[in-house]
Design an enzyme around this catalytic site. Structure first.
Site, PDB file in Angstrom:
ATOM      1  N   PHE A 158       0.783  -1.235  -0.116  1.00  0.00           N
ATOM      2  CA  PHE A 158       0.046  -0.325   0.004  1.00  0.00           C
ATOM      3  C   PHE A 158       0.940   1.227  -0.043  1.00  0.00           C
ATOM      4  O   PHE A 158       0.385   2.389  -0.350  1.00  0.00           O
ATOM      5  CB  PHE A 158      -1.029  -0.326   0.981  1.00  0.00           C
ATOM      6  CG  PHE A 158      -0.216   0.565   2.351  1.00  0.00           C
ATOM      7  CD1 PHE A 158      -0.271   1.799   2.794  1.00  0.00           C
ATOM      8  CD2 PHE A 158       0.374  -0.480   3.304  1.00  0.00           C
ATOM      9  CE1 PHE A 158       0.228   2.078   4.008  1.00  0.00           C
ATOM     10  CE2 PHE A 158       1.172  -0.020   4.410  1.00  0.00           C
ATOM     11  CZ  PHE A 158       1.182   1.263   4.751  1.00  0.00           C
ATOM     12  N   LYS A 182      -1.770  -7.221  -9.079  1.00  0.00           N
ATOM     13  CA  LYS A 182      -2.438  -7.049  -8.121  1.00  0.00           C
ATOM     14  C   LYS A 182      -2.183  -5.978  -7.244  1.00  0.00           C
ATOM     15  O   LYS A 182      -1.098  -6.189  -6.357  1.00  0.00           O
ATOM     16  CB  LYS A 182      -2.786  -8.290  -7.019  1.00  0.00           C
ATOM     17  CG  LYS A 182      -4.005  -8.103  -6.222  1.00  0.00           C
ATOM     18  CD  LYS A 182      -3.886  -9.153  -4.934  1.00  0.00           C
ATOM     19  CE  LYS A 182      -3.218  -8.535  -3.981  1.00  0.00           C
ATOM     20  NZ  LYS A 182      -3.532  -7.263  -3.243  1.00  0.00           N
ATOM     21  N   SER A 235       5.219  -7.076   3.554  1.00  0.00           N
ATOM     22  CA  SER A 235       5.717  -7.162   4.707  1.00  0.00           C
ATOM     23  C   SER A 235       6.371  -8.640   4.703  1.00  0.00           C
ATOM     24  O   SER A 235       6.154  -9.645   3.822  1.00  0.00           O
ATOM     25  CB  SER A 235       4.628  -7.422   5.698  1.00  0.00           C
ATOM     26  OG  SER A 235       3.800  -8.227   5.515  1.00  0.00           O
ATOM     27  N   CYS A 291       9.748   1.747   3.280  1.00  0.00           N
ATOM     28  CA  CYS A 291      10.691   0.588   3.799  1.00  0.00           C
ATOM     29  C   CYS A 291      12.052   1.008   3.780  1.00  0.00           C
ATOM     30  O   CYS A 291      13.081   0.570   4.250  1.00  0.00           O
ATOM     31  CB  CYS A 291      10.411  -0.656   2.728  1.00  0.00           C
ATOM     32  SG  CYS A 291      11.239  -0.109   1.037  1.00  0.00           S
ATOM     33  N   GLU A 402       9.306  -3.399  12.792  1.00  0.00           N
ATOM     34  CA  GLU A 402       9.103  -2.379  11.588  1.00  0.00           C
ATOM     35  C   GLU A 402       7.460  -1.817  12.527  1.00  0.00           C
ATOM     36  O   GLU A 402       6.683  -2.445  12.466  1.00  0.00           O
ATOM     37  CB  GLU A 402       8.946  -2.940  10.498  1.00  0.00           C
ATOM     38  CG  GLU A 402       8.605  -2.153   9.459  1.00  0.00           C
ATOM     39  CD  GLU A 402       8.461  -2.565   8.042  1.00  0.00           C
ATOM     40  OE1 GLU A 402       7.747  -3.521   7.538  1.00  0.00           O
ATOM     41  OE2 GLU A 402       8.940  -2.029   7.040  1.00  0.00           O
TER      42      GLU A 402
HETATM   43  P1  NAD Z   1       1.310  -6.468   3.298  1.00  0.00           P
HETATM   44  O1  NAD Z   1       2.400  -7.776   3.200  1.00  0.00           O
HETATM   45  O2  NAD Z   1       0.314  -6.635   4.286  1.00  0.00           O
HETATM   46  O3  NAD Z   1       0.670  -6.712   1.631  1.00  0.00           O
HETATM   47  C1  NAD Z   1       1.503  -6.703   0.522  1.00  0.00           C
HETATM   48  C2  NAD Z   1       0.556  -7.479  -0.640  1.00  0.00           C
HETATM   49  O4  NAD Z   1       0.235  -8.667  -0.122  1.00  0.00           O
HETATM   50  C3  NAD Z   1      -1.008  -6.812  -0.714  1.00  0.00           C
HETATM   51  O5  NAD Z   1      -1.181  -6.728  -2.143  1.00  0.00           O
HETATM   52  C4  NAD Z   1      -1.716  -7.679  -0.103  1.00  0.00           C
HETATM   53  O6  NAD Z   1      -3.147  -7.674  -0.536  1.00  0.00           O
HETATM   54  C5  NAD Z   1      -1.142  -9.040  -0.162  1.00  0.00           C
HETATM   55  N1  NAD Z   1      -1.121  -9.775   1.139  1.00  0.00           N
HETATM   56  C6  NAD Z   1      -1.475  -9.497   2.455  1.00  0.00           C
HETATM   57  N2  NAD Z   1      -1.643 -10.438   3.357  1.00  0.00           N
HETATM   58  C7  NAD Z   1      -1.547 -11.475   2.359  1.00  0.00           C
HETATM   59  C8  NAD Z   1      -1.775 -12.994   2.881  1.00  0.00           C
HETATM   60  N3  NAD Z   1      -1.690 -13.393   3.980  1.00  0.00           N
HETATM   61  N4  NAD Z   1      -1.403 -13.782   1.987  1.00  0.00           N
HETATM   62  C9  NAD Z   1      -1.258 -13.361   0.540  1.00  0.00           C
HETATM   63  N5  NAD Z   1      -1.200 -12.130   0.183  1.00  0.00           N
HETATM   64  C10 NAD Z   1      -1.389 -11.189   1.163  1.00  0.00           C
HETATM   65  O7  NAD Z   1       2.398  -5.270   3.226  1.00  0.00           O
HETATM   66  P2  NAD Z   1       1.728  -3.776   3.087  1.00  0.00           P
HETATM   67  O8  NAD Z   1       1.257  -3.360   4.482  1.00  0.00           O
HETATM   68  O9  NAD Z   1       0.827  -3.515   2.068  1.00  0.00           O
HETATM   69  O10 NAD Z   1       3.045  -2.909   2.842  1.00  0.00           O
HETATM   70  C11 NAD Z   1       3.814  -2.440   3.744  1.00  0.00           C
HETATM   71  C12 NAD Z   1       4.874  -3.536   3.940  1.00  0.00           C
HETATM   72  O11 NAD Z   1       5.711  -3.350   2.666  1.00  0.00           O
HETATM   73  C13 NAD Z   1       6.131  -2.863   4.965  1.00  0.00           C
HETATM   74  O12 NAD Z   1       6.397  -4.131   5.583  1.00  0.00           O
HETATM   75  C14 NAD Z   1       7.326  -2.486   4.094  1.00  0.00           C
HETATM   76  O13 NAD Z   1       8.570  -2.479   4.761  1.00  0.00           O
HETATM   77  C15 NAD Z   1       7.085  -3.272   2.878  1.00  0.00           C
HETATM   78  N6  NAD Z   1       7.742  -2.627   1.618  1.00  0.00           N
HETATM   79  C16 NAD Z   1       9.051  -2.942   1.305  1.00  0.00           C
HETATM   80  C17 NAD Z   1       9.615  -2.569   0.344  1.00  0.00           C
HETATM   81  C18 NAD Z   1      11.138  -2.912  -0.028  1.00  0.00           C
HETATM   82  O14 NAD Z   1      11.569  -2.451  -1.111  1.00  0.00           O
HETATM   83  N7  NAD Z   1      11.854  -3.767   0.629  1.00  0.00           N
HETATM   84  C19 NAD Z   1       9.120  -1.505  -0.348  1.00  0.00           C
HETATM   85  C20 NAD Z   1       7.826  -0.893  -0.239  1.00  0.00           C
HETATM   86  C21 NAD Z   1       7.164  -1.689   1.108  1.00  0.00           C
END
Ligand code: NAD
Length: 502
Positions: A158, A182, A235, A291, A402
């Site tokens: 997000f 997605k 995450s 991140c 985090e």
């Molecule tokens: P999230 O893990 O909750 O969701 C990421 C994606 O996975 C979304 O599209 C979501 O719909 C899907 N998802 C969530 N739970 C799932 C599950 N149990 N099974 C399958 N799919 C699932 O992450 P978020 O809250 O959207 O984003 C924030 C996180 O992203 C933070 O941890 C941040 O550090 C990380 N991030 C990392 C980078 C990087 O380059 N390393 C860059 C941007 C964000």
């Protein structure tokens, strides 16, 4: 205070984009809420398994012709897309502010970075070239060609709703693959806008598809035999335990870019004004939901006496807190505002819980973000102000987990080696910054730190589109990274040909 005109005037009804058509989903619908004012600006479908399968089928069908389209013709669509994105630059930036909450300046920065990915991917005719050697034995030549693989899935977080999918999509498409994307269901609107422009740019039906939703869509991608690889950003628990694991089981290529807990080290010789300015954008930019955000600031006393070190620590923390107090919070479309709200109420509650945990663990709450003023007449549902903790130790959850909010921890280390050990004590390895004017310290830092993105006198070590976006330890699962040449290798198979003629 002047609020910029909102590009979304009526609630949007978002659809999937499959095989060049905007199609209604059978799934339930979810509200997309502007976190600054609580208004529902769109509804998005939570698509079904059949719908993800349909999109993969369309992508697989489109792949046959797309991989045979010469690279030069493929990137002509991307050149056109770049032009259209430039024409719609302000509109897509404002959409990001409305769907995510970030300030308009942050959104404009995100748009610029996203467009740069498209720009770099237009170099594919040169970047995708293989290599050769004549006469590997007498009269025998050998050469390597790079070929696309088929269909890739992209799963986005997000926090950068516009930019993150572009870390992959233009590279995948330019190399001749087709994609199913997605977006995060929390803020999917700017991806829809990109697809509208991609359609106008002449990307053929089935090449670039969007299926909105959540776990069902992700599982559908992970299990589908025709998805050759998955790019995930999100995450660590999801990236490691769901995406990386399942891709291993099903033999898919994977890039899983995950969570972070980044450190900024301030050495005694650092230029303090510039360091504090860089720290403000690093710790509080995007309301800490980045991140690459730094979250732990370590004041390093290398070469100082105890007395000097105490004075230096106080000087850094006082300057940090004074600058943090000046941050104006409000609706990101007010361009006098420095920080927007947290994306939603649940995420705000998570940050509040961590503030409670920090207090309970014995840290000192020097600046309490729970008490804040908002510019303008807005409900305070998702806002939380800059927060500073002191007396933070590495055993505390606030120092290790985090938090993904505007919470800064002030810590101390007697020398650089001790500070680097502190970085290594946390499980993540996404980014780390050093503020110094000493080249030897900078080299020692860069050489030893186990993090993928290193900033020397910069607070946000964000690699440009032509470099890989790295990450180590619990921040990254996979081998090749997104962006640049590594992305091109990820999206292509190397085929080696050994040739002789009689
Ligand atoms: P999230 O893990 O909750 O969701 C990421 C994606 O996975 C979304 O599209 C979501 O719909 C899907 N998802 C969530 N739970 C799932 C599950 N149990 N099974 C399958 N799919 C699932 O992450 P978020 O809250 O959207 O984003 C924030 C996180 O992203 C933070 O941890 C941040 O550090 C990380 N991030 C990392 C980078 C990087 O380059 N390393 C860059 C941007 C964000």
């Amino acid at each position: 205070m002047a609020i910029l005109e909102e590009p979304i005037k009526e609630q949007l009804h978002l659809k999937n984009y499959i095989d060049g058509e905007w199609v209604e989903s059978e799934g339930e619908r979810k509200d997309v809420v502007n976190p600054a004012n609580g208004k529902t600006i769109a509804t998005v479908p939570i698509s079904t398994e059949d719908e993800i399968n349909e999109a993969v089928e369309a992508a697989k069908d489109a792949y046959h012709d797309w991989r045979r389209t010469p690279p030069l013709a493929r990137v002509r669509c991307l050149f056109r897309l770049k032009e259209l994105l430039e024409e719609h630059f302000e509109e897509v930036s404002r959409i990001q502010t409305m769907e995510h909450g970030k300030t308009i300046d942050e959104s404009r920065g995100e748009t610029r970075r996203g467009i740069e990915m498209v720009e770099v991917a237009t170099g594919i005719p040169s970047l995708m070239m293989g290599y050769n050697l004549e006469d590997i034995a007498t009269g025998i030549d050998e050469y390597l060609i790079r070929q696309p693989l088929g269909v890739f899935g992209i799963i986005a977080p997000f926090n950068f709703p516009f930019m993150v999918p572009l870390w992959f999509a233009p590279f995948a498409v330019a190399t001749g693959n087709c994609i199913v994307l997605k977006p995060s269901s929390e803020d999917p609107i700017s991806q829809v806008k990109i697809l509208e422009l991609a359609e106008e740019a002449g990307i053929p039906p089935g090449v670039w598809n969007i299926v909105h939703g959540g776990r069902t869509v992700v599982s559908g991608m992970l299990d589908h035999p025709d998805i050759k690889g998955v790019c995930f950003v999100g995450s660590t628990p999801v990236g490691r335990d769901v995406i990386y694991k399942r891709c291993g089981e099903t033999g898919k290529r994977v890039i899983a870019m995950c969570g972070a807990k980044n450190f900024a080290l301030v050495m005694p010789d650092a230029n303090l004004d510039r360091t504090i300015a860089a720290c403000m954008t690093s710790f509080y930019g995007n309301t800490g939901q980045r991140c690459l955000a730094n979250a732990n600031l370590v004041v390093v006393g290398e070469g100082l006496s105890e007395q000097e070190y105490d004075a230096f620590y106080k000087k850094v923390v006082d300057a940090f807190v004074a600058a943090a107090k000046k941050i104006r919070m409000g609706y990101g479309l007010d361009d006098t505002v420095h920080m927007g709200p947290i994306r939603d109420k649940k995420k705000k509650q998570n940050v509040l819980n961590y503030i409670e945990k920090g207090i309970a663990a014995g840290a000192t709450l020097t600046l309490d973000g729970r008490q804040f003023e908002i510019v303008g007449d807005l409900p305070d549902t998702c806002f939380i102000g800059p927060t500073v903790f002191e007396d933070v130790t590495l055993d505390m959850a606030i120092a290790r987990d985090e938090i993904f909010g505007p919470v800064a921890n002030m810590m101390r280390a007697r020398n650089l080696a001790e500070a680097i050990d502190m970085i290594h004590d946390v499980p993540f390895g996404n980014a780390a910054s050093l503020f110094t004017q000493n080249g030897k310290w900078a080299r020692e830092f860069q050489y030893n730190v186990q993090c993928g993105n290193i900033g020397i006198n910069t607070g946000i070590a964000a690699p440009m589109a032509f470099f890989p976006f790295s990450g180590m330890k619990d921040s990254f699962f996979g081998t090749l990274h997104g962006q640049g040449r590594e992305a091109i290798r990820f999206f292509t198979e190397s085929k080696v040909v050994i040739q002789r003629w009689f």
